[in-house]
Design a protein around this motif. Sequence first.
Motif, PDB file in Angstrom:
ATOM      1  N   UNK A  50       0.820  -1.001   0.019  1.00 17.83           N
ATOM      2  CA  UNK A  50       0.053   0.042   0.005  1.00 17.83           C
ATOM      3  C   UNK A  50       0.885   1.149  -0.113  1.00 17.83           C
ATOM      4  N   UNK A  51       0.545   2.404  -0.485  1.00 15.13           N
ATOM      5  CA  UNK A  51       1.099   3.515  -0.407  1.00 15.13           C
ATOM      6  C   UNK A  51       0.250   4.789  -0.034  1.00 15.13           C
ATOM      7  N   UNK A  52       0.879   5.880  -0.018  1.00 14.29           N
ATOM      8  CA  UNK A  52       0.082   7.249   0.070  1.00 14.29           C
ATOM      9  C   UNK A  52       0.643   8.020  -1.063  1.00 14.29           C
ATOM     10  N   UNK A  53      -0.288   8.441  -1.555  1.00 10.86           N
ATOM     11  CA  UNK A  53       0.011   9.613  -2.710  1.00 10.86           C
ATOM     12  C   UNK A  53      -0.654  10.929  -2.703  1.00 10.86           C
ATOM     13  N   UNK A  54       0.368  11.814  -2.593  1.00 11.78           N
ATOM     14  CA  UNK A  54       0.072  13.199  -2.225  1.00 11.78           C
ATOM     15  C   UNK A  54       0.189  14.115  -3.104  1.00 11.78           C
ATOM     16  N   UNK A  55      -0.361  15.315  -2.798  1.00  8.13           N
ATOM     17  CA  UNK A  55      -0.188  16.795  -3.895  1.00  8.13           C
ATOM     18  C   UNK A  55       1.292  17.118  -3.615  1.00  8.13           C
ATOM     19  N   UNK A  56       1.658  17.108  -2.449  1.00  3.84           N
ATOM     20  CA  UNK A  56       2.972  17.735  -2.231  1.00  3.84           C
ATOM     21  C   UNK A  56       4.238  16.739  -1.911  1.00  3.84           C
ATOM     22  N   UNK A  57       5.228  17.006  -1.718  1.00  7.89           N
ATOM     23  CA  UNK A  57       6.407  16.337  -1.439  1.00  7.89           C
ATOM     24  C   UNK A  57       6.207  15.670  -0.206  1.00  7.89           C
ATOM     25  N   UNK A  58       6.320  14.278  -0.166  1.00  7.46           N
ATOM     26  CA  UNK A  58       6.211  13.477   1.065  1.00  7.46           C
ATOM     27  C   UNK A  58       7.294  12.614   1.261  1.00  7.46           C
ATOM     28  N   UNK A  59       8.660  13.260   1.000  1.00 12.23           N
ATOM     29  CA  UNK A  59       9.785  12.426   1.465  1.00 12.23           C
ATOM     30  C   UNK A  59      10.189  12.659   2.783  1.00 12.23           C
ATOM     31  N   UNK A  60       9.433  13.116   3.531  1.00 16.87           N
ATOM     32  CA  UNK A  60       9.709  13.422   5.038  1.00 16.87           C
ATOM     33  C   UNK A  60       8.386  13.020   5.624  1.00 16.87           C
ATOM     34  N   UNK A  61       8.110  12.318   6.827  1.00 18.68           N
ATOM     35  CA  UNK A  61       7.171  12.129   7.547  1.00 18.68           C
ATOM     36  C   UNK A  61       6.376  13.375   8.107  1.00 18.68           C
ATOM     37  N   UNK A  62       7.322  14.488   8.038  1.00 20.49           N
ATOM     38  CA  UNK A  62       6.582  15.763   8.709  1.00 20.49           C
ATOM     39  C   UNK A  62       5.532  16.323   7.979  1.00 20.49           C
ATOM     40  N   UNK A  63       5.720  15.836   6.728  1.00 15.94           N
ATOM     41  CA  UNK A  63       4.679  16.260   5.497  1.00 15.94           C
ATOM     42  C   UNK A  63       3.354  16.373   6.010  1.00 15.94           C
ATOM     43  N   UNK A  64       2.959  15.110   6.675  1.00 14.62           N
ATOM     44  CA  UNK A  64       1.519  14.794   6.926  1.00 14.62           C
ATOM     45  C   UNK A  64       0.857  15.446   8.097  1.00 14.62           C
ATOM     46  N   UNK A  65       1.678  16.327   8.919  1.00 12.82           N
ATOM     47  CA  UNK A  65       1.085  16.991   9.999  1.00 12.82           C
ATOM     48  C   UNK A  65       0.164  18.055   9.423  1.00 12.82           C
ATOM     49  N   UNK A  66      -1.042  17.828   9.968  1.00 16.37           N
ATOM     50  CA  UNK A  66      -2.177  18.478   9.620  1.00 16.37           C
ATOM     51  C   UNK A  66      -2.935  18.384   8.245  1.00 16.37           C
ATOM     52  N   UNK A  67      -2.332  17.421   7.564  1.00 16.02           N
ATOM     53  CA  UNK A  67      -2.923  16.925   6.142  1.00 16.02           C
ATOM     54  C   UNK A  67      -4.204  16.032   6.246  1.00 16.02           C
ATOM     55  N   UNK A  68      -5.023  16.517   5.399  1.00 16.45           N
ATOM     56  CA  UNK A  68      -6.244  15.545   5.295  1.00 16.45           C
ATOM     57  C   UNK A  68      -5.856  14.690   4.346  1.00 16.45           C
ATOM     58  N   UNK A  69      -6.239  13.289   4.537  1.00 22.20           N
ATOM     59  CA  UNK A  69      -5.886  12.286   3.583  1.00 22.20           C
ATOM     60  C   UNK A  69      -6.944  11.330   3.574  1.00 22.20           C
TER      61      UNK A  69
END
Length: 336
Positions: free
Chosen positions: A157-176
């Motif tokens: 399984x993967x997460x596909x995102x609008x922004x660069x998710x090469x660091x786990x800090x990307x997900x803070x506050x994001x709606x997924x």
Amino acid sequence: MKDLTKSGVSRRGLLKGAAATAASFSVLGAPALAQGKRKLRYIAFINRNTVWGKPYDFLSAEVDRLSGGDLEIEYVGGSDVIGGFDAPEAIANGVFDISHSANSYFAGAMPSSISLASGNASLDELKASGAIDAYSDLLMQQRGVMLLGTPLSGVGYVFQTRGDCSDLSYYEGKKVRSIPLYDPILESLGAIPVTTSPAEAYTAMERGVVDGLGWPDIGLLDFKFYEQAKFVMMPDFYQLRTASLINPNAFNSLPEELQGVLLEASASADKIGAAWAKEKRNAEHAEMEKAGVEFVSLPDDQATKFIGLTEEKLWDNITANAPEDAARLRPLFDNA
């Protein structure tokens, strides 16, 4: 009918025993096509024109090949006929005979169903460890259906995102966009899980309702998510292992020789499906890269942390909701 070599003896014994145990269920059996011929009705959890419809093609072809036409798998429909979350109940009640289902779709009645996603062992390794037999036993006890096979596997399984998710800090506050399988992971990363159906996921991305989505690492092209989300985080996590469920009385109503045909055909179709899924994933990745998608990798320390987190959250969930199942299943999955 062709002579058959029985394969997976313990597996066959488990299924036949489960079918006998279920003799009191009020179900519909396999209707005769003609003298000596039988038919089983098959439904999928998403429509046939997606990757999730391919297991029917593999299974029906193998059944036809091995039975010489004495057993037919009839495709009845997908989510156009019955919702994916309702399909396991329909199989248990004999409305249909076989379904292709995601393990999370019957987690309400069997919280430990999501254990099928744990780790990265092959199906052969899970069978050797006893994990598949134990899982099948719990499925029969708690859901009233039999595990015929695991028609798609070998990818994660993967997460596909609008922004660069090469660091786990990307997900803070994001709606997924999420399903219960991913919710605890996203919450631990500070993200906000948003539940949508697969059909609504693209629109949610397009309208900015979500910043990304979790999805099996196959079938991403079907929904054209690459038009809205240009980054896929690596490594992938869990293992996609979908389930073929069969009504126990439908199985038990088949002559013993056709039961053997169905089991051998299912095992063969599972191997075909696993190989196809890997090839399909690789081909999709290449097409997505052409469309401008970047597959970005976490730093090694974060990758290790992330994979550990996914397994921790999966088993925490099962332990909280089905502690006895967790105690039985986890050693078998961990040791596979």
